[in-house]
Scaffold this motif. Sequence first.
Motif, PDB file in Angstrom:
ATOM      1  N   PRO A 114      -1.793   1.463  -7.446  1.00 34.47           N
ATOM      2  CA  PRO A 114      -0.667   2.322  -8.464  1.00 34.47           C
ATOM      3  C   PRO A 114       1.006   2.211  -7.729  1.00 34.47           C
ATOM      4  O   PRO A 114       1.497   1.284  -8.585  1.00 34.47           O
ATOM      5  CB  PRO A 114      -0.791   3.997  -8.472  1.00 34.47           C
ATOM      6  CG  PRO A 114      -1.618   3.953  -7.957  1.00 34.47           C
ATOM      7  CD  PRO A 114      -2.632   3.041  -6.979  1.00 34.47           C
ATOM      8  N   LEU A 115       1.040   2.514  -6.188  1.00 35.94           N
ATOM      9  CA  LEU A 115       2.378   1.514  -5.541  1.00 35.94           C
ATOM     10  C   LEU A 115       2.398  -0.036  -5.856  1.00 35.94           C
ATOM     11  O   LEU A 115       3.840  -0.162  -5.428  1.00 35.94           O
ATOM     12  CB  LEU A 115       2.355   1.873  -3.831  1.00 35.94           C
ATOM     13  CG  LEU A 115       2.899   1.887  -2.845  1.00 35.94           C
ATOM     14  CD1 LEU A 115       4.550   2.477  -3.844  1.00 35.94           C
ATOM     15  CD2 LEU A 115       3.072   2.338  -2.041  1.00 35.94           C
ATOM     16  N   GLY A 116       1.456  -1.038  -5.959  1.00 32.12           N
ATOM     17  CA  GLY A 116       1.711  -2.249  -5.850  1.00 32.12           C
ATOM     18  C   GLY A 116       1.712  -2.452  -7.039  1.00 32.12           C
ATOM     19  O   GLY A 116       2.633  -3.740  -7.707  1.00 32.12           O
ATOM     20  N   LEU A 117       1.370  -2.266  -7.974  1.00 32.24           N
ATOM     21  CA  LEU A 117       1.641  -1.733  -9.822  1.00 32.24           C
ATOM     22  C   LEU A 117       2.834  -1.794  -9.877  1.00 32.24           C
ATOM     23  O   LEU A 117       3.977  -2.413  -9.862  1.00 32.24           O
ATOM     24  CB  LEU A 117       1.235  -0.972 -10.232  1.00 32.24           C
ATOM     25  CG  LEU A 117      -0.672  -1.121 -10.750  1.00 32.24           C
ATOM     26  CD1 LEU A 117      -1.629  -0.713 -11.155  1.00 32.24           C
ATOM     27  CD2 LEU A 117      -0.477  -3.077 -11.031  1.00 32.24           C
ATOM     28  N   VAL A 118       3.659  -0.282  -9.151  1.00 36.88           N
ATOM     29  CA  VAL A 118       5.352  -0.376  -9.299  1.00 36.88           C
ATOM     30  C   VAL A 118       5.933  -1.502  -9.000  1.00 36.88           C
ATOM     31  O   VAL A 118       6.630  -1.797  -9.541  1.00 36.88           O
ATOM     32  CB  VAL A 118       5.172   1.108  -9.256  1.00 36.88           C
ATOM     33  CG1 VAL A 118       6.759   1.500  -9.350  1.00 36.88           C
ATOM     34  CG2 VAL A 118       4.389   2.306 -10.058  1.00 36.88           C
ATOM     35  N   GLU A 206       3.549 -12.805  -9.749  1.00 36.32           N
ATOM     36  CA  GLU A 206       3.169 -14.341 -10.031  1.00 36.32           C
ATOM     37  C   GLU A 206       2.267 -13.806 -11.242  1.00 36.32           C
ATOM     38  O   GLU A 206       2.745 -15.197 -12.265  1.00 36.32           O
ATOM     39  CB  GLU A 206       1.158 -14.634  -9.265  1.00 36.32           C
ATOM     40  CG  GLU A 206       1.075 -15.854  -8.818  1.00 36.32           C
ATOM     41  CD  GLU A 206       0.118 -16.108  -8.216  1.00 36.32           C
ATOM     42  OE1 GLU A 206      -1.045 -16.448  -8.205  1.00 36.32           O
ATOM     43  OE2 GLU A 206       0.481 -15.614  -6.565  1.00 36.32           O
ATOM     44  N   ILE A 207       1.395 -13.158 -11.325  1.00 36.14           N
ATOM     45  CA  ILE A 207       0.697 -12.793 -13.193  1.00 36.14           C
ATOM     46  C   ILE A 207       2.118 -12.930 -14.589  1.00 36.14           C
ATOM     47  O   ILE A 207       2.714 -13.205 -15.596  1.00 36.14           O
ATOM     48  CB  ILE A 207       0.096 -11.635 -13.228  1.00 36.14           C
ATOM     49  CG1 ILE A 207      -0.934 -12.157 -12.514  1.00 36.14           C
ATOM     50  CG2 ILE A 207      -0.350 -11.560 -14.666  1.00 36.14           C
ATOM     51  CD1 ILE A 207      -2.405 -11.556 -12.611  1.00 36.14           C
ATOM     52  N   ARG A 208       3.089 -12.015 -14.190  1.00 36.46           N
ATOM     53  CA  ARG A 208       3.978 -11.595 -14.897  1.00 36.46           C
ATOM     54  C   ARG A 208       5.357 -12.943 -15.543  1.00 36.46           C
ATOM     55  O   ARG A 208       5.528 -13.021 -16.239  1.00 36.46           O
ATOM     56  CB  ARG A 208       5.355 -10.562 -13.816  1.00 36.46           C
ATOM     57  CG  ARG A 208       5.261  -9.370 -14.839  1.00 36.46           C
ATOM     58  CD  ARG A 208       5.850  -8.625 -13.730  1.00 36.46           C
ATOM     59  NE  ARG A 208       7.273  -8.736 -13.121  1.00 36.46           N
ATOM     60  CZ  ARG A 208       8.560  -8.349 -13.054  1.00 36.46           C
ATOM     61  NH1 ARG A 208       8.511  -7.573 -14.121  1.00 36.46           N
ATOM     62  NH2 ARG A 208       9.301  -9.266 -12.720  1.00 36.46           N
ATOM     63  N   VAL A 226       1.451  -5.660 -23.325  1.00 44.09           N
ATOM     64  CA  VAL A 226       0.581  -6.640 -22.462  1.00 44.09           C
ATOM     65  C   VAL A 226       0.787  -6.004 -21.605  1.00 44.09           C
ATOM     66  O   VAL A 226      -0.859  -7.035 -20.636  1.00 44.09           O
ATOM     67  CB  VAL A 226       2.467  -7.396 -22.416  1.00 44.09           C
ATOM     68  CG1 VAL A 226       2.691  -8.407 -22.023  1.00 44.09           C
ATOM     69  CG2 VAL A 226       2.549  -8.053 -23.676  1.00 44.09           C
ATOM     70  N   TYR A 227       1.257  -4.941 -20.396  1.00 46.38           N
ATOM     71  CA  TYR A 227       0.945  -5.142 -19.645  1.00 46.38           C
ATOM     72  C   TYR A 227      -0.339  -4.327 -19.273  1.00 46.38           C
ATOM     73  O   TYR A 227      -0.823  -4.992 -18.458  1.00 46.38           O
ATOM     74  CB  TYR A 227       1.581  -3.836 -19.061  1.00 46.38           C
ATOM     75  CG  TYR A 227       2.179  -3.192 -18.149  1.00 46.38           C
ATOM     76  CD1 TYR A 227       3.264  -3.617 -17.296  1.00 46.38           C
ATOM     77  CD2 TYR A 227       1.153  -2.525 -16.865  1.00 46.38           C
ATOM     78  CE1 TYR A 227       3.331  -3.653 -16.155  1.00 46.38           C
ATOM     79  CE2 TYR A 227       1.269  -2.830 -15.325  1.00 46.38           C
ATOM     80  CZ  TYR A 227       2.589  -3.197 -14.952  1.00 46.38           C
ATOM     81  OH  TYR A 227       2.860  -3.295 -14.415  1.00 46.38           O
ATOM     82  N   ILE A 228      -1.521  -3.401 -20.063  1.00 46.01           N
ATOM     83  CA  ILE A 228      -2.434  -3.220 -19.828  1.00 46.01           C
ATOM     84  C   ILE A 228      -3.155  -4.273 -20.101  1.00 46.01           C
ATOM     85  O   ILE A 228      -4.746  -5.045 -19.382  1.00 46.01           O
ATOM     86  CB  ILE A 228      -3.092  -1.589 -20.909  1.00 46.01           C
ATOM     87  CG1 ILE A 228      -2.340  -0.442 -19.972  1.00 46.01           C
ATOM     88  CG2 ILE A 228      -4.808  -2.103 -21.237  1.00 46.01           C
ATOM     89  CD1 ILE A 228      -2.611  -0.255 -21.358  1.00 46.01           C
ATOM     90  N   LEU A 232      -2.778  -6.210 -16.578  1.00 44.21           N
ATOM     91  CA  LEU A 232      -3.528  -5.343 -15.100  1.00 44.21           C
ATOM     92  C   LEU A 232      -4.759  -6.138 -15.501  1.00 44.21           C
ATOM     93  O   LEU A 232      -5.720  -6.314 -14.073  1.00 44.21           O
ATOM     94  CB  LEU A 232      -3.815  -4.645 -16.014  1.00 44.21           C
ATOM     95  CG  LEU A 232      -2.236  -3.123 -15.441  1.00 44.21           C
ATOM     96  CD1 LEU A 232      -2.963  -1.617 -16.040  1.00 44.21           C
ATOM     97  CD2 LEU A 232      -1.684  -3.218 -13.884  1.00 44.21           C
ATOM     98  N   ARG A 233      -5.396  -6.636 -16.463  1.00 41.10           N
ATOM     99  CA  ARG A 233      -6.475  -6.737 -16.417  1.00 41.10           C
ATOM    100  C   ARG A 233      -6.893  -8.655 -15.109  1.00 41.10           C
ATOM    101  O   ARG A 233      -7.747  -8.328 -14.517  1.00 41.10           O
ATOM    102  CB  ARG A 233      -7.172  -7.499 -17.587  1.00 41.10           C
ATOM    103  CG  ARG A 233      -8.051  -5.870 -18.304  1.00 41.10           C
ATOM    104  CD  ARG A 233      -8.514  -6.188 -19.951  1.00 41.10           C
ATOM    105  NE  ARG A 233      -9.612  -8.054 -19.870  1.00 41.10           N
ATOM    106  CZ  ARG A 233      -9.851  -7.490 -21.031  1.00 41.10           C
ATOM    107  NH1 ARG A 233      -9.647  -7.216 -22.219  1.00 41.10           N
ATOM    108  NH2 ARG A 233     -10.857  -8.614 -20.626  1.00 41.10           N
ATOM    109  N   ASN A 234      -5.384  -9.158 -15.171  1.00 38.04           N
ATOM    110  CA  ASN A 234      -6.173 -10.398 -14.598  1.00 38.04           C
ATOM    111  C   ASN A 234      -5.084 -10.503 -12.747  1.00 38.04           C
ATOM    112  O   ASN A 234      -5.971 -10.508 -12.454  1.00 38.04           O
ATOM    113  CB  ASN A 234      -4.781 -11.773 -15.258  1.00 38.04           C
ATOM    114  CG  ASN A 234      -5.631 -11.544 -16.201  1.00 38.04           C
ATOM    115  OD1 ASN A 234      -6.315 -13.244 -15.890  1.00 38.04           O
ATOM    116  ND2 ASN A 234      -4.353 -12.333 -17.685  1.00 38.04           N
ATOM    117  N   ALA A 235      -4.621  -8.917 -12.958  1.00 36.17           N
ATOM    118  CA  ALA A 235      -4.640  -8.619 -11.664  1.00 36.17           C
ATOM    119  C   ALA A 235      -5.893  -8.096 -11.317  1.00 36.17           C
ATOM    120  O   ALA A 235      -6.053  -7.893  -9.745  1.00 36.17           O
ATOM    121  CB  ALA A 235      -4.185  -7.606 -11.279  1.00 36.17           C
TER     122      ALA A 235
END
Lengths: 313, 306
Positions: A114-118, A206-208, A226-228, A232-235
């Motif tokens: 979660p920390l990395g995602l935020v 990177e994916i963003r 888009v996020y989910i 998220l799926r690609n990360a």
Amino acid sequence: MQRYILSRLIQSVFILFGVLLIVFFMLQLTGDPVSLMISRHATPEDVEALREELGFNRPVAVQFGSFIAGAVTGDFGKSLRHKQPAMDLILSRLPATIELAATALLLSLVLGIPLGLVAGSNPGSFWDLLSRGTGLLGQTIPNFWLALILVLVFSVHLGWFPTFGRDTWTVLGLTLPTRSVLLPAFSLSLFTMGQLVRFTRSAVMEIRSEDYVRTAYSKGIAHRKVYIRHILRNAAIPLISIVGVQFGYLLSGSIYIETIFSWPGLGNLLAESIGNRDFALVQAIAFFSSFVVVFLNLLTDIAYALADPRIRY
Amino acid sequence: MTHPASGLRVDQEKQTDVWSFLTYTWRLLARDKAGMAGLVMFLIVVISAVFAPLLSPHDPLKQNLRFAKHPPAWSEGGSIHHPLGTDNLGRDILSRIIYGTRVSLTVGFFGVLIASSLGIAIGLVAGYAGGTTDNVIMGGVNLVLALPYLVFVVFIAAILGSSLINVILIFGFTDIPIFVRITRGEVIKMRSSGFVESARAIGATDARIIFSHILPNLIGPIVTLATFEMSAMIFYEAGLGFLGLSVPPSIPSWGNMLASGRQYLVSYPWIATFPGLAIIFTGLGMNLLGDWLRDVLDPRMRRVKK
């Protein structure tokens, strides 16, 4: 795909054979394995008797043959100290290590991802700074030092956790962990947590900026979707390999933590057997840990290939 | 600094104008606060190691049981005489930490020297020769990298016995594969790049291609890797010391200090606290420096950075 799995399987078998080679010849490194195992005060007769008993008087090639033959069936000889087959001792210590490693992995996943995602979604924010700090500190704080400080603060001064040992809780025949696992698991998890934070953050960043994310936005898809669906799926795909490698590291790398907390697992057994110069047991542990790591790497690679449709072998 | 297509020209520029390269690098460093902090932290450690006898307030080995277990200066009962307190035998902790830098840096420096020189040589052979040679070398590299590192380091250290030379050799040799892998990867990338092909087209020999075209371009990635690996070796040396498997207990090293401090953790916690902080300080400095070097020495990375 089947060909890929088969070739990775063959590769793993080769690596395990190499491990056996290394583990065997490690004892021959000083020229005389028996002198490693026996106390300095032993008489020459004692040394000869032990040499005879352990078979070190045979030619090295013969010793190697019987070592391999035993290893294939899981027989690494007897522990000199415990007078028990080395593999039995290892298996008896395994549950404690699995409990510790699994808890540590869980902690680092729950806190790190979660920390990395935020952080990855908000570069330059407070969370980004915190995630970079966690990544850096995870790499530089020695876990054996962190463990000592945590014991001092949370066990000695605050009394929240036991200072050492493993307490378990049995319900309906199931052995469950208690809070005694938390301090050792947290100390052990810091490095993995740092790696996961770092990795998740850079993957999201990177994916963003990928074309498919821009396309999704330009089609008018809601941000949350888009996020989910896309980010998220690609990360998650590259995270598989990090988690696999880290779990292998956690299952084999707990010698400090297990010693500090007197945790009755493999790391503790390794430290003990080195202290006792019980090298048959050390060999068995070294091989067993390598086996676990190689096996997890294999599973990881297969999972990775299954999860990412862009990879075709 | 280098663009693959113009690598030749830029290399010559670098050689003839070292000064402008250095001032340029310095300007980049001054702009990056984290990198600057890393450099300063690293220099503090290096200066401590070099000038240890001048900087230490006391003899790090001198025991004085009358002053044993004194707390640090700022806590009750401490004195300015021993700023970080004394250990269980009355030895001055600050002096021991300063002398401890010598063990850490010696292990890190010579360990990396062995690993990088052998690793580069083997990696060059693998990447340049290709074919069976490459397969055999990479088979060995993948084997060693698949092992649980700590378990094997502890295993070898227990067999060889504790001495400074053995610790250096253990880290030096077990770290070769990482340098092989990076070198080989870079060599394979360069072998098919424009500047190596044009050198070959004008009739350069293999030796000339390796020494004047490939090696200079390896400096960036290798220096960056060496910084991180040196920091890792300092970390692992302390870990071995903690288990009593590094240098003999008579030598002041951070790992040895942690090991003895552990027994007095509850009553005299400062004995184990300060050497740990020294390890973190060094590690932070080297990691910040390494991150900065990675950005500066690899121009492709520099452009990506915002």
